[in-house]
Design a protein around this motif. Structure first.
Motif, PDB file in Angstrom:
ATOM      1  N   GLY A  34       0.808  -1.214   0.000  1.00 45.76           N
ATOM      2  CA  GLY A  34       0.000   0.000   0.000  1.00 45.76           C
ATOM      3  C   GLY A  34       0.840   1.262   0.000  1.00 45.76           C
ATOM      4  N   LEU A  35       1.970   1.237   0.705  1.00 45.69           N
ATOM      5  CA  LEU A  35       2.872   2.387   0.683  1.00 45.69           C
ATOM      6  C   LEU A  35       3.409   2.611  -0.726  1.00 45.69           C
ATOM      7  N   SER A  36       3.754   1.524  -1.419  1.00 45.14           N
ATOM      8  CA  SER A  36       4.227   1.643  -2.799  1.00 45.14           C
ATOM      9  C   SER A  36       3.154   2.257  -3.695  1.00 45.14           C
ATOM     10  N   VAL A  37       1.917   1.811  -3.532  1.00 45.07           N
ATOM     11  CA  VAL A  37       0.817   2.345  -4.338  1.00 45.07           C
ATOM     12  C   VAL A  37       0.676   3.847  -4.102  1.00 45.07           C
ATOM     13  N   SER A  38       0.732   4.260  -2.852  1.00 44.03           N
ATOM     14  CA  SER A  38       0.560   5.683  -2.545  1.00 44.03           C
ATOM     15  C   SER A  38       1.715   6.520  -3.098  1.00 44.03           C
ATOM     16  N   GLN A  39       2.928   5.998  -3.042  1.00 38.26           N
ATOM     17  CA  GLN A  39       4.068   6.733  -3.608  1.00 38.26           C
ATOM     18  C   GLN A  39       3.945   6.868  -5.119  1.00 38.26           C
ATOM     19  N   ALA A  40       3.498   5.805  -5.771  1.00 40.11           N
ATOM     20  CA  ALA A  40       3.319   5.874  -7.219  1.00 40.11           C
ATOM     21  C   ALA A  40       2.230   6.872  -7.578  1.00 40.11           C
ATOM     22  N   MET A  41       1.151   6.910  -6.777  1.00 37.11           N
ATOM     23  CA  MET A  41       0.091   7.891  -7.013  1.00 37.11           C
ATOM     24  C   MET A  41       0.657   9.309  -6.913  1.00 37.11           C
ATOM     25  N   TYR A  42       1.514   9.528  -5.950  1.00 41.16           N
ATOM     26  CA  TYR A  42       2.134  10.846  -5.794  1.00 41.16           C
ATOM     27  C   TYR A  42       2.983  11.197  -7.009  1.00 41.16           C
ATOM     28  N   ARG A  43       3.674  10.192  -7.561  1.00 41.99           N
ATOM     29  CA  ARG A  43       4.464  10.419  -8.770  1.00 41.99           C
ATOM     30  C   ARG A  43       3.559  10.784  -9.950  1.00 41.99           C
ATOM     31  N   LEU A  44       2.412  10.126 -10.026  1.00 38.32           N
ATOM     32  CA  LEU A  44       1.499  10.367 -11.141  1.00 38.32           C
ATOM     33  C   LEU A  44       0.897  11.764 -11.078  1.00 38.32           C
ATOM     34  N   GLY A  66      -5.294  -1.475  -1.238  1.00 39.09           N
ATOM     35  CA  GLY A  66      -5.954  -0.202  -1.494  1.00 39.09           C
ATOM     36  C   GLY A  66      -6.329   0.536  -0.221  1.00 39.09           C
ATOM     37  N   LEU A  67      -6.780  -0.198   0.791  1.00 39.86           N
ATOM     38  CA  LEU A  67      -7.113   0.421   2.076  1.00 39.86           C
ATOM     39  C   LEU A  67      -5.880   1.042   2.723  1.00 39.86           C
ATOM     40  N   VAL A  68      -4.774   0.327   2.684  1.00 36.32           N
ATOM     41  CA  VAL A  68      -3.514   0.866   3.229  1.00 36.32           C
ATOM     42  C   VAL A  68      -3.084   2.093   2.436  1.00 36.32           C
ATOM     43  N   ALA A  69      -3.151   2.006   1.107  1.00 33.00           N
ATOM     44  CA  ALA A  69      -2.748   3.128   0.262  1.00 33.00           C
ATOM     45  C   ALA A  69      -3.553   4.371   0.602  1.00 33.00           C
ATOM     46  N   ALA A  70      -4.849   4.206   0.844  1.00 30.10           N
ATOM     47  CA  ALA A  70      -5.704   5.356   1.155  1.00 30.10           C
ATOM     48  C   ALA A  70      -5.260   6.046   2.442  1.00 30.10           C
ATOM     49  N   ARG A  71      -4.850   5.264   3.448  1.00 33.94           N
ATOM     50  CA  ARG A  71      -4.366   5.870   4.687  1.00 33.94           C
ATOM     51  C   ARG A  71      -3.131   6.725   4.429  1.00 33.94           C
ATOM     52  N   HIS A  72      -2.188   6.186   3.659  1.00 32.30           N
ATOM     53  CA  HIS A  72      -0.996   6.971   3.338  1.00 32.30           C
ATOM     54  C   HIS A  72      -1.354   8.203   2.502  1.00 32.30           C
ATOM     55  N   LEU A  73      -2.272   8.043   1.562  1.00 33.17           N
ATOM     56  CA  LEU A  73      -2.677   9.185   0.737  1.00 33.17           C
ATOM     57  C   LEU A  73      -3.261  10.301   1.598  1.00 33.17           C
ATOM     58  N   HIS A  74      -4.016   9.922   2.604  1.00 34.04           N
ATOM     59  CA  HIS A  74      -4.567  10.922   3.531  1.00 34.04           C
ATOM     60  C   HIS A  74      -3.439  11.741   4.151  1.00 34.04           C
ATOM     61  N   TYR A  75      -2.404  11.066   4.619  1.00 33.98           N
ATOM     62  CA  TYR A  75      -1.285  11.773   5.250  1.00 33.98           C
ATOM     63  C   TYR A  75      -0.460  12.554   4.231  1.00 33.98           C
ATOM     64  N   PHE A  76      -0.488  12.136   2.978  1.00 33.34           N
ATOM     65  CA  PHE A  76       0.232  12.864   1.925  1.00 33.34           C
ATOM     66  C   PHE A  76      -0.489  14.148   1.515  1.00 33.34           C
ATOM     67  N   GLY A  77      -1.733  14.321   1.946  1.00 34.17           N
ATOM     68  CA  GLY A  77      -2.482  15.532   1.618  1.00 34.17           C
ATOM     69  C   GLY A  77      -3.627  15.342   0.645  1.00 34.17           C
TER      70      GLY A  77
END
Length: 236
Positions: A34-44, A66-77
């Motif tokens: 999930g952390l990888s997914v969120s980092q890639a989303m940030y790159r996109l 996806g649930l984990v990624a969403a938590r990281h995305l929340h903290y990413f802004g």
């Protein structure tokens, strides 16, 4: 660096070995994926450009990522919204949902309305192990992803695709080809049919296990959990 693909049997065996000889728990693997997914989303597209991300989660491990990624995305802004209509039986899914609810990340049952308000959609419905028929309520969701003018980012596999055969010949995923894809651990043979931006993530393989499964570990930089790898450089 050209990367080899990993087929369904080897991918399933790798997961089992990571949770036995590798001493990883399912929680750890989901957290790293999930952390990888969120980092890639940030790159996109960072949250300053695309804050509203709809995360569509299935009932299995892909949905957990996806649930984990969403938590990281929340903290990413970002401002994630969750579509999670069928919660898996494993208690981990309830815990991941509770973590998001405590952050006041909203959940919705109306995918059509949510996608209309989104800047990006993350497809974490079905992963590499999917086979058989797409069951309710997901046929309409995958059809909406195929027809969406909103960019879509798929986790490990575009939902409804076969790991070796790619998109289905008919059904809701027939014309579905997302804008971006992250391959977890290693690309799967389905990337042959993929046309968008491609990332590899989940940075946790030791060299011994990588060699055993003929996996080429990409050259991650610094603290990065993802590497963008054009499909043209994957050994199909």
């Amino acid at each position: 660096m050209a990367l080899r693909t990993i087929g369904p049997k080897a991918a399933a065996a790798l997961d089992e070995e990571l949770m036995s000889a590798g001493a990883f728990s399912i929680d750890q693997l989901m957290e790293l994926a999930g952390l990888s997914v969120s980092q890639a989303m940030y790159r996109l597209s960072p949250p300053t450009q695309s804050p509203n991300v709809l995360v569509a989660c299935g009932p299995g491990n892909n949905g957990g990522d996806g649930l984990v990624a969403a938590r990281h995305l929340h903290y990413f802004g970002y401002k994630p919204i969750m579509y999670f209509p069928k919660q898996g039986k494993n208690e981990i899914y309830g815990r991941l949902r509770t973590q998001l609810e405590q952050l006041r990340v909203p959940f919705t049952d109306d995918f059509k309305a949510a996608i209309a308000k989104s800047d990006w959609v993350i497809d974490a419905i079905f992963g590499f192990s999917f086979s058989g028929e797409v069951r309710e309520p997901f046929p309409a969701v995958i059809k909406a992803l195929a027809e969406s003018k909103i960019p879509v980012f798929a986790v490990d596999a575009p939902s409804s695709w076969n790991i070796e055969g790619g998109p289905p010949s008919d059904g809701p995923g027939k014309d579905y080809n997302p804008d971006a894809l992250i391959s977890l651990t290693a690309p799967k043979p389905l990337v042959k049919w993929f046309k968008g931006r491609h990332f590899v993530g989940a940075r946790f393989l030791g060299q011994e296990i990588a060699d055993k499964y003929d996996i080429d570990v990409p050259q991650y930089k610094g603290s990065d959990q993802v590497v963008e790898v054009p499909v043209s450089s994957v050994k199909l």
